[in-house]
Design a protein around this motif. Sequence first.
Motif, PDB file in Angstrom:
ATOM      1  N   ILE A 101      13.257  13.506 -12.605  1.00 37.30           N
ATOM      2  CA  ILE A 101      12.558  12.597 -12.014  1.00 37.30           C
ATOM      3  C   ILE A 101      13.368  12.063 -10.788  1.00 37.30           C
ATOM      4  CG2 ILE A 101      12.530   9.930 -12.626  1.00 37.30           C
ATOM      5  CD1 ILE A 101      11.960  10.892 -15.449  1.00 37.30           C
ATOM      6  N   THR A 102      14.608  12.371 -10.414  1.00 33.66           N
ATOM      7  CA  THR A 102      15.166  11.777  -9.372  1.00 33.66           C
ATOM      8  C   THR A 102      14.752  12.643  -8.130  1.00 33.66           C
ATOM      9  OG1 THR A 102      17.203  11.453 -10.426  1.00 33.66           O
ATOM     10  CG2 THR A 102      17.487  11.683  -8.316  1.00 33.66           C
ATOM     11  N   GLU A 103      14.404  14.191  -8.268  1.00 35.25           N
ATOM     12  CA  GLU A 103      13.888  14.796  -7.282  1.00 35.25           C
ATOM     13  C   GLU A 103      12.656  14.554  -6.856  1.00 35.25           C
ATOM     14  OE1 GLU A 103      12.854  19.556  -6.634  1.00 35.25           O
ATOM     15  OE2 GLU A 103      13.654  18.961  -8.585  1.00 35.25           O
ATOM     16  N   SER A 118      16.525   4.987  -3.589  1.00 34.18           N
ATOM     17  CA  SER A 118      17.384   4.450  -4.703  1.00 34.18           C
ATOM     18  C   SER A 118      16.578   4.767  -6.063  1.00 34.18           C
ATOM     19  CB  SER A 118      17.823   2.943  -4.410  1.00 34.18           C
ATOM     20  OG  SER A 118      18.086   2.456  -5.503  1.00 34.18           O
ATOM     21  N   MET A 119      17.344   5.322  -6.970  1.00 35.81           N
ATOM     22  CA  MET A 119      16.711   5.384  -8.334  1.00 35.81           C
ATOM     23  C   MET A 119      16.636   4.149  -9.175  1.00 35.81           C
ATOM     24  SD  MET A 119      15.577   8.405  -8.898  1.00 35.81           S
ATOM     25  CE  MET A 119      15.121   8.111 -10.671  1.00 35.81           C
ATOM     26  N   ALA A 120      17.280   3.072  -8.652  1.00 32.90           N
ATOM     27  CA  ALA A 120      17.407   1.887  -9.546  1.00 32.90           C
ATOM     28  C   ALA A 120      16.087   1.212  -8.941  1.00 32.90           C
ATOM     29  CB  ALA A 120      18.839   1.107  -9.204  1.00 32.90           C
ATOM     30  N   HIS A 121      15.975   1.217  -7.464  1.00 34.77           N
ATOM     31  CA  HIS A 121      14.723   0.541  -7.070  1.00 34.77           C
ATOM     32  C   HIS A 121      13.562   1.373  -7.596  1.00 34.77           C
ATOM     33  CE1 HIS A 121      11.640   0.288  -3.718  1.00 34.77           C
ATOM     34  NE2 HIS A 121      11.817  -0.930  -4.212  1.00 34.77           N
ATOM     35  N   PHE A 122      13.287   2.505  -7.733  1.00 29.40           N
ATOM     36  CA  PHE A 122      12.416   3.543  -8.127  1.00 29.40           C
ATOM     37  C   PHE A 122      12.229   3.036  -9.702  1.00 29.40           C
ATOM     38  CE2 PHE A 122      11.030   7.204 -10.545  1.00 29.40           C
ATOM     39  CZ  PHE A 122       9.547   7.362  -9.936  1.00 29.40           C
ATOM     40  N   SER A 123      13.139   2.978 -10.379  1.00 32.13           N
ATOM     41  CA  SER A 123      12.786   2.700 -11.861  1.00 32.13           C
ATOM     42  C   SER A 123      12.442   1.385 -12.165  1.00 32.13           C
ATOM     43  CB  SER A 123      14.160   2.919 -12.602  1.00 32.13           C
ATOM     44  OG  SER A 123      14.538   4.242 -12.548  1.00 32.13           O
ATOM     45  N   ARG A 124      12.915   0.406 -11.172  1.00 35.01           N
ATOM     46  CA  ARG A 124      12.444  -1.124 -11.350  1.00 35.01           C
ATOM     47  C   ARG A 124      10.891  -1.150 -10.813  1.00 35.01           C
ATOM     48  NH1 ARG A 124      16.457  -2.793  -8.844  1.00 35.01           N
ATOM     49  NH2 ARG A 124      15.490  -3.059  -6.636  1.00 35.01           N
ATOM     50  N   VAL A 125      10.373  -0.881  -9.856  1.00 37.04           N
ATOM     51  CA  VAL A 125       9.329  -0.939  -9.132  1.00 37.04           C
ATOM     52  C   VAL A 125       8.233   0.006  -9.986  1.00 37.04           C
ATOM     53  CG1 VAL A 125       9.994  -1.617  -6.919  1.00 37.04           C
ATOM     54  CG2 VAL A 125       9.376   0.915  -7.319  1.00 37.04           C
ATOM     55  N   PHE A 126       8.594   1.130 -10.528  1.00 37.35           N
ATOM     56  CA  PHE A 126       7.837   1.940 -11.482  1.00 37.35           C
ATOM     57  C   PHE A 126       7.253   1.288 -12.725  1.00 37.35           C
ATOM     58  CE2 PHE A 126       6.519   5.057 -14.418  1.00 37.35           C
ATOM     59  CZ  PHE A 126       5.906   6.150 -13.720  1.00 37.35           C
ATOM     60  N   ARG A 127       8.656   0.669 -13.389  1.00 35.17           N
ATOM     61  CA  ARG A 127       8.447   0.147 -14.695  1.00 35.17           C
ATOM     62  C   ARG A 127       7.440  -1.305 -14.312  1.00 35.17           C
ATOM     63  NH1 ARG A 127      10.971  -0.479 -19.527  1.00 35.17           N
ATOM     64  NH2 ARG A 127      12.775   0.770 -18.772  1.00 35.17           N
ATOM     65  N   SER A 128       7.817  -2.044 -13.180  1.00 38.60           N
ATOM     66  CA  SER A 128       6.768  -3.277 -12.729  1.00 38.60           C
ATOM     67  C   SER A 128       5.320  -2.682 -12.798  1.00 38.60           C
ATOM     68  CB  SER A 128       7.431  -3.709 -11.652  1.00 38.60           C
ATOM     69  OG  SER A 128       6.605  -4.937 -11.195  1.00 38.60           O
ATOM     70  N   HIS A 129       5.051  -1.769 -12.109  1.00 39.79           N
ATOM     71  CA  HIS A 129       3.470  -1.453 -11.694  1.00 39.79           C
ATOM     72  C   HIS A 129       2.966  -0.528 -12.830  1.00 39.79           C
ATOM     73  CE1 HIS A 129       4.804  -3.042  -7.735  1.00 39.79           C
ATOM     74  NE2 HIS A 129       3.532  -3.154  -7.523  1.00 39.79           N
ATOM     75  N   TYR A 140       0.951  -1.230  -0.167  1.00 41.35           N
ATOM     76  CA  TYR A 140       0.001  -0.129  -0.044  1.00 41.35           C
ATOM     77  C   TYR A 140       1.029   1.569  -0.021  1.00 41.35           C
ATOM     78  CZ  TYR A 140      -3.280   3.571   1.540  1.00 41.35           C
ATOM     79  OH  TYR A 140      -4.080   4.655   1.556  1.00 41.35           O
ATOM     80  N   ILE A 141       1.785   1.174   1.007  1.00 47.79           N
ATOM     81  CA  ILE A 141       2.916   2.427   0.880  1.00 47.79           C
ATOM     82  C   ILE A 141       3.554   2.643  -0.421  1.00 47.79           C
ATOM     83  CG2 ILE A 141       5.088   3.207   1.793  1.00 47.79           C
ATOM     84  CD1 ILE A 141       4.005   1.736   4.465  1.00 47.79           C
ATOM     85  N   LEU A 142       3.952   1.447  -1.149  1.00 51.70           N
ATOM     86  CA  LEU A 142       4.662   1.546  -2.454  1.00 51.70           C
ATOM     87  C   LEU A 142       3.575   1.987  -3.600  1.00 51.70           C
ATOM     88  CD1 LEU A 142       7.266   0.920  -4.092  1.00 51.70           C
ATOM     89  CD2 LEU A 142       6.058  -1.318  -4.492  1.00 51.70           C
ATOM     90  N   LEU A 143       2.660   1.687  -3.623  1.00 44.36           N
ATOM     91  CA  LEU A 143       1.607   2.037  -4.402  1.00 44.36           C
ATOM     92  C   LEU A 143       1.170   3.560  -4.391  1.00 44.36           C
ATOM     93  CD1 LEU A 143      -0.863  -0.897  -4.898  1.00 44.36           C
ATOM     94  CD2 LEU A 143       1.089  -0.013  -6.461  1.00 44.36           C
ATOM     95  N   ARG A 144       0.911   3.980  -2.946  1.00 44.85           N
ATOM     96  CA  ARG A 144       0.679   5.400  -2.822  1.00 44.85           C
ATOM     97  C   ARG A 144       1.749   6.256  -3.373  1.00 44.85           C
ATOM     98  NH1 ARG A 144      -3.040   2.935  -2.107  1.00 44.85           N
ATOM     99  NH2 ARG A 144      -3.350   3.017  -4.118  1.00 44.85           N
ATOM    100  N   ARG A 145       3.085   5.898  -3.032  1.00 43.09           N
ATOM    101  CA  ARG A 145       4.238   6.620  -3.486  1.00 43.09           C
ATOM    102  C   ARG A 145       4.329   6.577  -4.857  1.00 43.09           C
ATOM    103  NH1 ARG A 145       8.604   4.487   1.014  1.00 43.09           N
ATOM    104  NH2 ARG A 145       8.332   6.396   2.259  1.00 43.09           N
TER     105      ARG A 145
END
Length: 146
Positions: A107-109, A118-129, A84-89
């Motif tokens: 995008i980083t900001e 982590s931008m790597a984590h953000f990019s990975r979960v963004f693309r995944s969702h 839930y936290i991840l999806l809200r973010r």
Amino acid sequence: MSEAAARGVGDAITQLVHLSMLDLAGIGTAMTQREALRERIKQHVAEHLGDARLSVDSVAWALNCSRRHLYNAFSEEPDGVAGYILLRRLEACCQVFDDRAQSHRSITEIALGFGFSSMAHFSRVFRSHVGVAPSDYRRASGSLAA
């Protein structure tokens, strides 16, 4: 007790008293204690979305309850509290990407501003969702000049 913990306990007591008064007055309410806790969790998450330290543990501590209570409150949610936290973010990031007035922000900001460390984590979960890279999403939203 810290100020945040005291506030959490106060909110819980206020909500329980309110539910009890409704029950005593014969006014039915569909809200159970689990639903009330879930709403408090959602409110806390919304208020602390930009805090990189926001986690299941920090929510449990702030609301003065156990991780087990949090998981029980979100037992009907497919992704649980952490999901839930991840999806809200991610939703908050998408809203900023869609806002032309925010096109000057990188995008980083934006990702760091919503608690991703982590931008790597953000990019990975963004693309995944979302199904596309953050830069492609932003470009398609039209908030970033081509």
